[in-house]
Design an enzyme around this catalytic site. Structure first.
Site, PDB file in Angstrom:
ATOM      1  N   LYS A 190     -32.946  25.034 -29.404  1.00  0.00           N
ATOM      2  CA  LYS A 190     -34.169  25.433 -28.691  1.00  0.00           C
ATOM      3  C   LYS A 190     -33.852  25.658 -27.223  1.00  0.00           C
ATOM      4  O   LYS A 190     -33.409  24.747 -26.522  1.00  0.00           O
ATOM      5  CB  LYS A 190     -35.244  24.343 -28.843  1.00  0.00           C
ATOM      6  CG  LYS A 190     -36.500  24.596 -27.983  1.00  0.00           C
ATOM      7  CD  LYS A 190     -37.587  23.553 -28.220  1.00  0.00           C
ATOM      8  CE  LYS A 190     -38.737  23.703 -27.213  1.00  0.00           C
ATOM      9  NZ  LYS A 190     -39.790  22.686 -27.389  1.00  0.00           N
ATOM     10  N   ASP A 195     -41.083  24.931 -20.058  1.00  0.00           N
ATOM     11  CA  ASP A 195     -42.220  24.831 -20.962  1.00  0.00           C
ATOM     12  C   ASP A 195     -43.456  24.351 -20.196  1.00  0.00           C
ATOM     13  O   ASP A 195     -43.663  23.164 -20.003  1.00  0.00           O
ATOM     14  CB  ASP A 195     -41.903  23.863 -22.109  1.00  0.00           C
ATOM     15  CG  ASP A 195     -43.046  23.769 -23.116  1.00  0.00           C
ATOM     16  OD1 ASP A 195     -43.977  24.596 -23.030  1.00  0.00           O
ATOM     17  OD2 ASP A 195     -42.994  22.870 -23.978  1.00  0.00           O
ATOM     18  N   LYS A 239     -49.846  22.298 -20.104  1.00  0.00           N
ATOM     19  CA  LYS A 239     -49.553  20.863 -20.037  1.00  0.00           C
ATOM     20  C   LYS A 239     -50.163  20.263 -18.772  1.00  0.00           C
ATOM     21  O   LYS A 239     -50.239  20.939 -17.752  1.00  0.00           O
ATOM     22  CB  LYS A 239     -48.036  20.638 -19.959  1.00  0.00           C
ATOM     23  CG  LYS A 239     -47.278  20.836 -21.239  1.00  0.00           C
ATOM     24  CD  LYS A 239     -45.802  20.498 -21.019  1.00  0.00           C
ATOM     25  CE  LYS A 239     -44.990  20.777 -22.267  1.00  0.00           C
ATOM     26  NZ  LYS A 239     -45.349  19.938 -23.419  1.00  0.00           N
ATOM     27  N   ASP A 245     -36.250  21.636 -21.455  1.00  0.00           N
ATOM     28  CA  ASP A 245     -36.652  22.090 -22.790  1.00  0.00           C
ATOM     29  C   ASP A 245     -35.672  23.110 -23.397  1.00  0.00           C
ATOM     30  O   ASP A 245     -35.886  23.610 -24.491  1.00  0.00           O
ATOM     31  CB  ASP A 245     -38.073  22.671 -22.727  1.00  0.00           C
ATOM     32  CG  ASP A 245     -38.869  22.427 -24.002  1.00  0.00           C
ATOM     33  OD1 ASP A 245     -38.498  21.519 -24.777  1.00  0.00           O
ATOM     34  OD2 ASP A 245     -39.846  23.151 -24.216  1.00  0.00           O
ATOM     35  N   ASP A 270     -48.517  25.366 -26.803  1.00  0.00           N
ATOM     36  CA  ASP A 270     -47.537  24.368 -26.375  1.00  0.00           C
ATOM     37  C   ASP A 270     -46.644  23.921 -27.535  1.00  0.00           C
ATOM     38  O   ASP A 270     -45.650  23.238 -27.316  1.00  0.00           O
ATOM     39  CB  ASP A 270     -48.257  23.174 -25.741  1.00  0.00           C
ATOM     40  CG  ASP A 270     -47.332  22.302 -24.920  1.00  0.00           C
ATOM     41  OD1 ASP A 270     -46.203  22.756 -24.617  1.00  0.00           O
ATOM     42  OD2 ASP A 270     -47.739  21.167 -24.578  1.00  0.00           O
ATOM     43  N   GLU A 294     -44.531  25.638 -28.990  1.00  0.00           N
ATOM     44  CA  GLU A 294     -43.766  26.893 -28.952  1.00  0.00           C
ATOM     45  C   GLU A 294     -42.364  26.741 -29.509  1.00  0.00           C
ATOM     46  O   GLU A 294     -41.775  27.710 -29.986  1.00  0.00           O
ATOM     47  CB  GLU A 294     -43.702  27.403 -27.502  1.00  0.00           C
ATOM     48  CG  GLU A 294     -42.580  26.825 -26.635  1.00  0.00           C
ATOM     49  CD  GLU A 294     -42.671  25.330 -26.407  1.00  0.00           C
ATOM     50  OE1 GLU A 294     -43.771  24.761 -26.570  1.00  0.00           O
ATOM     51  OE2 GLU A 294     -41.636  24.707 -26.076  1.00  0.00           O
ATOM     52  N   ARG A 348     -41.149  25.267 -32.144  1.00  0.00           N
ATOM     53  CA  ARG A 348     -41.009  25.547 -33.580  1.00  0.00           C
ATOM     54  C   ARG A 348     -41.089  27.050 -33.860  1.00  0.00           C
ATOM     55  O   ARG A 348     -40.557  27.516 -34.858  1.00  0.00           O
ATOM     56  CB  ARG A 348     -42.062  24.743 -34.358  1.00  0.00           C
ATOM     57  CG  ARG A 348     -43.480  25.052 -33.972  1.00  0.00           C
ATOM     58  CD  ARG A 348     -44.461  23.975 -34.445  1.00  0.00           C
ATOM     59  NE  ARG A 348     -44.363  22.752 -33.629  1.00  0.00           N
ATOM     60  CZ  ARG A 348     -45.084  21.651 -33.838  1.00  0.00           C
ATOM     61  NH1 ARG A 348     -45.942  21.604 -34.851  1.00  0.00           N
ATOM     62  NH2 ARG A 348     -44.944  20.598 -33.055  1.00  0.00           N
TER      63      ARG A 348
HETATM   64  N1  BES Z   1     -41.172  20.630 -25.169  1.00  0.00           N
HETATM   65  C1  BES Z   1     -42.228  19.921 -25.758  1.00  0.00           C
HETATM   66  C2  BES Z   1     -41.827  18.563 -26.322  1.00  0.00           C
HETATM   67  C3  BES Z   1     -41.304  17.549 -25.342  1.00  0.00           C
HETATM   68  C4  BES Z   1     -42.133  16.559 -24.841  1.00  0.00           C
HETATM   69  C5  BES Z   1     -39.976  17.548 -24.969  1.00  0.00           C
HETATM   70  C6  BES Z   1     -41.651  15.611 -23.969  1.00  0.00           C
HETATM   71  C7  BES Z   1     -39.475  16.605 -24.084  1.00  0.00           C
HETATM   72  C8  BES Z   1     -40.320  15.635 -23.596  1.00  0.00           C
HETATM   73  C9  BES Z   1     -42.848  20.735 -26.887  1.00  0.00           C
HETATM   74  O1  BES Z   1     -42.787  22.106 -26.744  1.00  0.00           O
HETATM   75  C10 BES Z   1     -44.292  20.371 -26.950  1.00  0.00           C
HETATM   76  O2  BES Z   1     -44.983  20.652 -26.014  1.00  0.00           O
HETATM   77  N2  BES Z   1     -44.710  19.764 -28.055  1.00  0.00           N
HETATM   78  C11 BES Z   1     -46.062  19.378 -28.222  1.00  0.00           C
HETATM   79  C12 BES Z   1     -46.471  19.737 -29.631  1.00  0.00           C
HETATM   80  C13 BES Z   1     -47.939  19.569 -29.889  1.00  0.00           C
HETATM   81  C14 BES Z   1     -48.742  20.603 -29.130  1.00  0.00           C
HETATM   82  C15 BES Z   1     -48.183  19.706 -31.382  1.00  0.00           C
HETATM   83  C16 BES Z   1     -46.152  17.871 -28.007  1.00  0.00           C
HETATM   84  O3  BES Z   1     -45.252  17.161 -28.446  1.00  0.00           O
HETATM   85  O4  BES Z   1     -47.093  17.442 -27.374  1.00  0.00           O
HETATM   86 ZN    ZN Z   2     -41.224  22.815 -25.610  1.00  0.00          ZN
HETATM   87 MN    MN Z   3     -44.421  22.877 -25.596  1.00  0.00          MN
END
Ligand code: BES
Ligand code: ZN
Ligand code: MN
Length: 497
Positions: free
Chosen positions: A259, A264, A271, A282, A341, A343, A345
């Site tokens: 990834k 992000d 966020k 990220d 967010d 993204e 996946r």
């Molecule tokens: N990049 C984030 C996940 C992340 C969070 C990485 C903290 C490192 C530290 C990912 O893209 C994300 O935002 N995931 C969301 C998914 C949700 C919207 C289903 C999350 O984990 O909140």
């Molecule tokens: Zn992310």
């Molecule tokens: Mn995200």
């Protein structure tokens, strides 16, 4: 890069700015670890008493720095704790001790390391720990107020059979981990998708890998709706990079997918500020794939390895994808983007489908995918999921041997239902609140080519260290997963699948 050498274990006369020895905790007191004998003789057998007087106990992570007043050629002695007294020490104990010692020596010109290492594995561990602890990211520091890493490191393990190869292997691994740390630490303004792809091209060319880069136009024309969709909100367009390594005697193909979200923001599903300030990390999965490909090219295992970097910047704008948009993924599935967010996946799914075209025996994807990974496993332990329990357990075991914390996680079938979409084949978030790391894994599993074994590493926590440095782990980018990926390929090359 650190200047690395092998030296004679008679340390008392070794000319360096500092020497490093190990200490252990015994039932009653602090004791000296093997390797410190000649230093102790120079102190007339009284070194342990001196260290005890300063409060040293020998516990793991403890560092005691003393002047040698001419008793050694080196003016400074560093005694680093290895924990309970033992016959021999495991790799991670040695790596952390060497790393902690080199960290306190930042600013010195040279250091000699005399930790207990009498096998190839132990010499590799000590050397890698020293090199990784000797890391500093100074690209954006001005003036002279910031300590430079130690310029010259000598590992005093001459005479150990295979020590030369051990140093070389440790150096290869450390260089790759360092590359990943640097990339993760780079501010996102200076690491757009285009720059990350160009860096990958450069690293790949230097390593002798074959390289292919798809730009935004090729991505849209090629039907990569996930990568193109995530990237469409940014003025910095997305990329997909493919790197390939091939050994003439290879009997297995491993595909890596990383990834590479260079920043992000969450997109329109923005966020909050305190979740956003570390999102330059990220792209840690893509960087780990690049680092692993570089190391694999140098170590030359008997395998075929392809690495994909799925790269985009996730930004909110008038061109950004909207919650409820439906995108056409590579391979033809449709996804309803209910939360922009989620993204990671989306870009990963495109690249996993594409990786299937290389006919891999195993796909391993690495992603800073979910905050839920941190909730479940904390900041340091990666979650490992797979469509095959034996593969999952082998990945976890490989991580352990490489010195990276990882833990097996399930992909419960019942979580698939929560991803049902009212309009498309699948939605990118679930109506189910719990088990977010597993839900993301279940989503990715839908895109794994039929009949291909696949493992997924969620490194959201391990990729970036927000706390104080420990062992060989600095603040910021850690280089997580590089050593695990290399280990897996070496395992597959040696033992098959
Ligand atoms: N990049 C984030 C996940 C992340 C969070 C990485 C903290 C490192 C530290 C990912 O893209 C994300 O935002 N995931 C969301 C998914 C949700 C919207 C289903 C999350 O984990 O909140
Ligand atoms: Zn992310
Ligand atoms: Mn995200």
């Amino acid at each position: 890069m650190t200047n690395l050498r092998l030296g004679n274990p008679e340390i008392a006369s070794f000319d360096a700015d500092a020497v490093v020895i190990g200490v252990v905790s015994t039932d009653s007191d602090v004791g000296l670890a093997p390797g410190a004998e000649s230093v102790d003789r120079a102190f007339d057998g009284g070194l342990a008493a001196v260290l005890a007087g300063l409060g040293a106990t020998g516990e793991a992570g403890e560092v005691t720095k003393i002047p040698t007043f001419g008793k050694l050629a080196a003016p400074v002695l560093v005694a680093v704790g290895l924990g309970a007294s033992r016959e021999s020490f495991d790799g991670e104990t040695l790596r952390r001790a060497a790393g902690a010692a080199l960290r306190v020596l930042a600013g010195s010109g040279s250091a000699a390391v005399a930790l207990p290492a009498t096998t190839v594995e132990e010499v590799t561990a000590v050397t890698a720990g020293a090199l990784l602890g000797n890391y500093a990211y100074l690209n954006y520091r001005t003036g002279n107020g910031h300590k430079q890493p130690v310029a010259e490191v000598t590992v005093l393990s001459e005479g150990v059979e295979g020590a030369d190869a051990a140093l070389r292997r440790a150096e290869v691994l450390a260089e790759s981990v360092t590359l990943v740390r640097d990339l993760v630490n780079t501010p996102p303004s200076d690491l757009s998708p285009e720059i990350l792809a160009e860096t990958a091209e450069q690293v790949g060319a230097d390593a002798g890998l074959s390289i292919e880069v798809l730009d935004e136009k090729a991505l849209v024309e090629g039907g990569y709706g996930g990568i193109a969709g995530v990237g469409q909100g940014s003025v910095n367009p997305p990329r997909l990079v493919r790197l390939a390594y091939d050994h003439p005697e290879a009997s297995h193909t491993v595909a890596f997918v990383g990834k590479g979200i260079t920043f992000d923001s969450g997109g329109l599903s923005l966020k909050p500020a305190d979740s956003m300030d570390w999102m330059k990390s990220d792209m840690g999965g893509a960087a780990a794939v690049l680092g692993a490909m570089k190391a694999i090219a140098a170590l030359a295992p008997k395998a075929k390895v392809v690495g994909y970097l799925a790269i985009a910047e996730n930004m909110p704008s008038g061109t950004a994808q909207r919650p409820s948009d439906v995108i056409n993924m590579y391979g033809g599935k449709t996804v309803e983007v209910l939360n922009t967010d989620a993204e990671g996946r989306l870009v990963m799914a495109d690249a996993i489908v594409r990786a299937g075209e290389d006919d891999p025996d195993l796909i391993i994807d690495v992603a800073t995918l979910t905050g839920a990974q941190l909730v479940a496993l904390g900041t340091r332990t990666a979650g490992v999921m797979a469509n095959d329990d034996a593969v999952r357990d082998r990945v976890v075991a490989a991580a352990g041997r490489a010195g990276e914390a990882a833990w097996p996680m399930p992909l419960p079938e019942e979580l698939r239902k929560g991803l049902d979409s009212a309009v498309a084949d699948i939605a990118n978030i679930s109506g189910e609140r719990w088990g977010g790391m597993l839900t993301a894994g279940v989503f990715l599993k839908e895109f794994v080519p039929e009949g291909v074994r696949w493992a997924h590493l969620d490194i959201a926590g391990p990729a970036f260290h927000k706390g104080e440095p420990y062992g060989y782990t600095p603040k910021g980018g850690t280089g997580a997963a590089v050593r695990t990926l290399v280990q897996i390929v070496e395992d597959v090359a040696a033992d098959g699948l």
